[in-house]
Design a protein around this motif. Structure first.
Motif, PDB file in Angstrom:
ATOM      1  N   PRO A  74      44.474 -36.462  46.007  1.00  0.00           N
ATOM      2  CA  PRO A  74      45.197 -37.204  47.037  1.00  0.00           C
ATOM      3  C   PRO A  74      44.244 -38.002  47.931  1.00  0.00           C
ATOM      4  O   PRO A  74      43.135 -37.559  48.247  1.00  0.00           O
ATOM      5  CB  PRO A  74      45.913 -36.108  47.826  1.00  0.00           C
ATOM      6  CG  PRO A  74      46.068 -34.990  46.842  1.00  0.00           C
ATOM      7  CD  PRO A  74      44.820 -35.022  46.019  1.00  0.00           C
ATOM      8  N   LEU A  75      44.702 -39.174  48.328  1.00  0.00           N
ATOM      9  CA  LEU A  75      43.887 -40.062  49.174  1.00  0.00           C
ATOM     10  C   LEU A  75      44.202 -39.805  50.639  1.00  0.00           C
ATOM     11  O   LEU A  75      45.356 -39.948  51.067  1.00  0.00           O
ATOM     12  CB  LEU A  75      44.190 -41.522  48.841  1.00  0.00           C
ATOM     13  CG  LEU A  75      43.473 -42.571  49.703  1.00  0.00           C
ATOM     14  CD1 LEU A  75      41.981 -42.591  49.379  1.00  0.00           C
ATOM     15  CD2 LEU A  75      44.094 -43.953  49.495  1.00  0.00           C
ATOM     16  N   PRO A  76      43.200 -39.420  51.447  1.00  0.00           N
ATOM     17  CA  PRO A  76      43.451 -39.284  52.891  1.00  0.00           C
ATOM     18  C   PRO A  76      43.627 -40.660  53.527  1.00  0.00           C
ATOM     19  O   PRO A  76      42.877 -41.602  53.233  1.00  0.00           O
ATOM     20  CB  PRO A  76      42.196 -38.583  53.408  1.00  0.00           C
ATOM     21  CG  PRO A  76      41.140 -38.823  52.384  1.00  0.00           C
ATOM     22  CD  PRO A  76      41.827 -39.041  51.075  1.00  0.00           C
ATOM     23  N   ALA A 218      48.197 -39.740  50.321  1.00  0.00           N
ATOM     24  CA  ALA A 218      48.976 -40.437  49.301  1.00  0.00           C
ATOM     25  C   ALA A 218      48.611 -39.851  47.944  1.00  0.00           C
ATOM     26  O   ALA A 218      47.432 -39.612  47.650  1.00  0.00           O
ATOM     27  CB  ALA A 218      48.687 -41.934  49.330  1.00  0.00           C
ATOM     28  N   ILE A 219      49.620 -39.613  47.130  1.00  0.00           N
ATOM     29  CA  ILE A 219      49.444 -39.062  45.790  1.00  0.00           C
ATOM     30  C   ILE A 219      50.058 -40.043  44.806  1.00  0.00           C
ATOM     31  O   ILE A 219      51.258 -40.342  44.875  1.00  0.00           O
ATOM     32  CB  ILE A 219      50.115 -37.678  45.670  1.00  0.00           C
ATOM     33  CG1 ILE A 219      49.539 -36.707  46.698  1.00  0.00           C
ATOM     34  CG2 ILE A 219      49.976 -37.118  44.255  1.00  0.00           C
ATOM     35  CD1 ILE A 219      50.298 -35.386  46.790  1.00  0.00           C
ATOM     36  N   ILE A 224      46.573 -47.198  41.834  1.00  0.00           N
ATOM     37  CA  ILE A 224      47.325 -47.416  43.073  1.00  0.00           C
ATOM     38  C   ILE A 224      46.537 -46.878  44.267  1.00  0.00           C
ATOM     39  O   ILE A 224      46.415 -47.544  45.295  1.00  0.00           O
ATOM     40  CB  ILE A 224      48.715 -46.765  42.991  1.00  0.00           C
ATOM     41  CG1 ILE A 224      49.588 -47.507  41.979  1.00  0.00           C
ATOM     42  CG2 ILE A 224      49.395 -46.756  44.370  1.00  0.00           C
ATOM     43  CD1 ILE A 224      50.957 -46.885  41.767  1.00  0.00           C
ATOM     44  N   LEU A 225      45.979 -45.691  44.121  1.00  0.00           N
ATOM     45  CA  LEU A 225      45.195 -45.122  45.221  1.00  0.00           C
ATOM     46  C   LEU A 225      43.963 -45.978  45.507  1.00  0.00           C
ATOM     47  O   LEU A 225      43.578 -46.148  46.671  1.00  0.00           O
ATOM     48  CB  LEU A 225      44.776 -43.691  44.889  1.00  0.00           C
ATOM     49  CG  LEU A 225      45.915 -42.672  44.772  1.00  0.00           C
ATOM     50  CD1 LEU A 225      45.345 -41.272  44.559  1.00  0.00           C
ATOM     51  CD2 LEU A 225      46.825 -42.698  45.995  1.00  0.00           C
ATOM     52  N   GLU A 226      43.345 -46.523  44.469  1.00  0.00           N
ATOM     53  CA  GLU A 226      42.176 -47.380  44.682  1.00  0.00           C
ATOM     54  C   GLU A 226      42.553 -48.645  45.443  1.00  0.00           C
ATOM     55  O   GLU A 226      41.781 -49.123  46.289  1.00  0.00           O
ATOM     56  CB  GLU A 226      41.531 -47.727  43.346  1.00  0.00           C
ATOM     57  CG  GLU A 226      40.797 -46.541  42.712  1.00  0.00           C
ATOM     58  CD  GLU A 226      40.228 -46.868  41.341  1.00  0.00           C
ATOM     59  OE1 GLU A 226      40.609 -47.918  40.758  1.00  0.00           O
ATOM     60  OE2 GLU A 226      39.405 -46.070  40.837  1.00  0.00           O
ATOM     61  N   TRP A 231      42.389 -51.656  50.555  1.00  0.00           N
ATOM     62  CA  TRP A 231      43.086 -52.375  51.619  1.00  0.00           C
ATOM     63  C   TRP A 231      42.888 -51.724  52.980  1.00  0.00           C
ATOM     64  O   TRP A 231      42.839 -52.421  54.004  1.00  0.00           O
ATOM     65  CB  TRP A 231      44.580 -52.464  51.300  1.00  0.00           C
ATOM     66  CG  TRP A 231      44.888 -53.339  50.114  1.00  0.00           C
ATOM     67  CD1 TRP A 231      44.148 -54.389  49.646  1.00  0.00           C
ATOM     68  CD2 TRP A 231      46.011 -53.231  49.236  1.00  0.00           C
ATOM     69  NE1 TRP A 231      44.745 -54.941  48.541  1.00  0.00           N
ATOM     70  CE2 TRP A 231      45.887 -54.260  48.259  1.00  0.00           C
ATOM     71  CE3 TRP A 231      47.107 -52.374  49.167  1.00  0.00           C
ATOM     72  CZ2 TRP A 231      46.838 -54.438  47.244  1.00  0.00           C
ATOM     73  CZ3 TRP A 231      48.049 -52.560  48.158  1.00  0.00           C
ATOM     74  CH2 TRP A 231      47.911 -53.577  47.212  1.00  0.00           C
ATOM     75  N   LEU A 232      42.765 -50.410  53.016  1.00  0.00           N
ATOM     76  CA  LEU A 232      42.537 -49.724  54.291  1.00  0.00           C
ATOM     77  C   LEU A 232      41.132 -49.970  54.819  1.00  0.00           C
ATOM     78  O   LEU A 232      40.896 -49.913  56.027  1.00  0.00           O
ATOM     79  CB  LEU A 232      42.772 -48.216  54.131  1.00  0.00           C
ATOM     80  CG  LEU A 232      44.225 -47.774  53.970  1.00  0.00           C
ATOM     81  CD1 LEU A 232      44.295 -46.300  53.587  1.00  0.00           C
ATOM     82  CD2 LEU A 232      45.025 -48.035  55.241  1.00  0.00           C
TER      83      LEU A 232
END
Length: 340
Positions: A74-76, A218-219, A224-226, A231-232
């Motif tokens: 998961p992406l923090p 986000a999972i 998609i996570l990349e 973008w963040l």
């Protein structure tokens, strides 16, 4: 740009309108654990240094084990609100504006920022009453499970079937599990590695009572996570937040669930004793339906108690959990003083 949405919180504004010091108000307007967990030690270097890769990795591996997301780390993110804003960008093709037939489905009523984010980006948003109303032409669908503010929930098999229908049509399913920690059986996280067109959002602060930390996860599949991570931008989540996540997500949370259950029972007893009809909710909040909701809201504000009202449902009030029996009594006495 659509108008800002009024959410829970806002004690400063309430105190300005009804008097009293903000710190003396009882805030029941949000669905947050009212008894924040004890903070583990945070290494001084987490405050001193920019959040380096090892801190991010520690939080991601802890989140993987806590959410049981298998091969997905998961992406923090700095609160799931940050990635809600990115969803329209995910659907844009080469930066182009949405086409007239680019439709989004949001199972409603629910957290209003989803519809606002897509509407502001030029997408057509359909507020649908149930997952069965989501159609093949919807490029993306949002389901909050369990839902805010009415607590509706959908079993995993129903959402997996919805994902498969959407994937066949080239669509994406977003499942917001912000209130999922108290009912892990509802979560799709354990199946996410096999559901390629699924995005899950998890809140950290609600369950642990640390909403001010602004942390979520986000999972989704790796690409998609990349994109979200890119973008963040760098250092999106602070070192202290990552450190806390790595510690707390590996802790025994059974006492937290037990404490939330006790507070939920206390709130239910107060509302029942006041003759109010509970129309839904989760372990972290209760929805009340009453034709006198606006007057009850104002009455409670005069007693420096803030609950959540809804412009789209004037007979609804959402009550968050009280922190202790003394607060139960304070709420109960205020409700008993309401002229019926």
């Amino acid at each position: 740009m659509s108008a800002p949405i009024v959410h829970g919180g806002g004690i400063t504004a309430a105190a300005a309108a009804f008097g009293g010091r903000p710190e003396d108000w009882l805030d029941l307007s949000t669905g947050i654990n009212p008894c924040p967990v004890a903070l583990p030690d945070i290494p001084a270097r987490a405050w001193h240094r920019l959040p380096d890769g090892h801190l991010v990795d520690a939080a991601r591996f802890a989140a993987r084990d806590y959410y049981r997301s298998g091969e997905i780390l998961p992406l923090p993110v700095p609160g799931t609100q940050s990635v809600i804003q990115l969803l329209p960008r995910l659907l844009r093709q080469d930066g182009q504006a949405p086409m007239a037939d680019d439709r989004i489905a949001v199972v409603s009523p629910t957290y209003g920022e989803y519809a606002r984010a897509f509407t502001s980006a030029g997408f057509a948003v359909d507020a649908v009453g149930d997952v069965a109303a989501i159609r093949a032409e919807h490029r993306l669908a949002v389901v909050v499970n369990p839902n805010n503010p009415d607590g509706r929930s959908w079993p995993a098999e129903t959402l997996i079937a919805l994902h498969d229908r959407m994937k066949a049509a080239g669509g994406i399913l977003v499942v917001d599990e912000a209130f999922g920690d108290t009912d892990p059986a509802l979560s799709l996280a354990a199946q996410a590695q096999n559901l390629s067109n699924l995005i899950i959002f998890r809140s950290f602060g609600k369950f642990f009572g640390l909403a001010g930390l602004r942390l979520g996860f986000a999972i989704a599949r790796r690409d998609i996570l990349e994109r979200f991570e890119n973008w963040l931008g760098p250092w999106a989540v602070s070192g202290p937040a990552l450190s806390l996540a790595a510690s707390l997500l590996r802790s025994d949370v059974s006492a937290i669930r037990g404490g939330i259950g006790e507070r939920c029972a206390g709130l239910s007893a107060v509302l029942t004793g006041a003759g109010l009809r509970m129309a839904g909710g989760t372990a972290l909040f209760t929805l009340v339906a009453d034709a006198r909701a606006v007057d009850i809201y104002t009455h409670l504000c005069r007693h420096h108690i803030l609950v959540r009202k809804f412009d789209y449902a004037p007979d609804w009030l959402r009550f968050g959990l009280t922190p202790d029996p003394a607060a139960d009594r304070r709420l109960g006495e205020a409700l008993q003083g309401f002229e019926r």
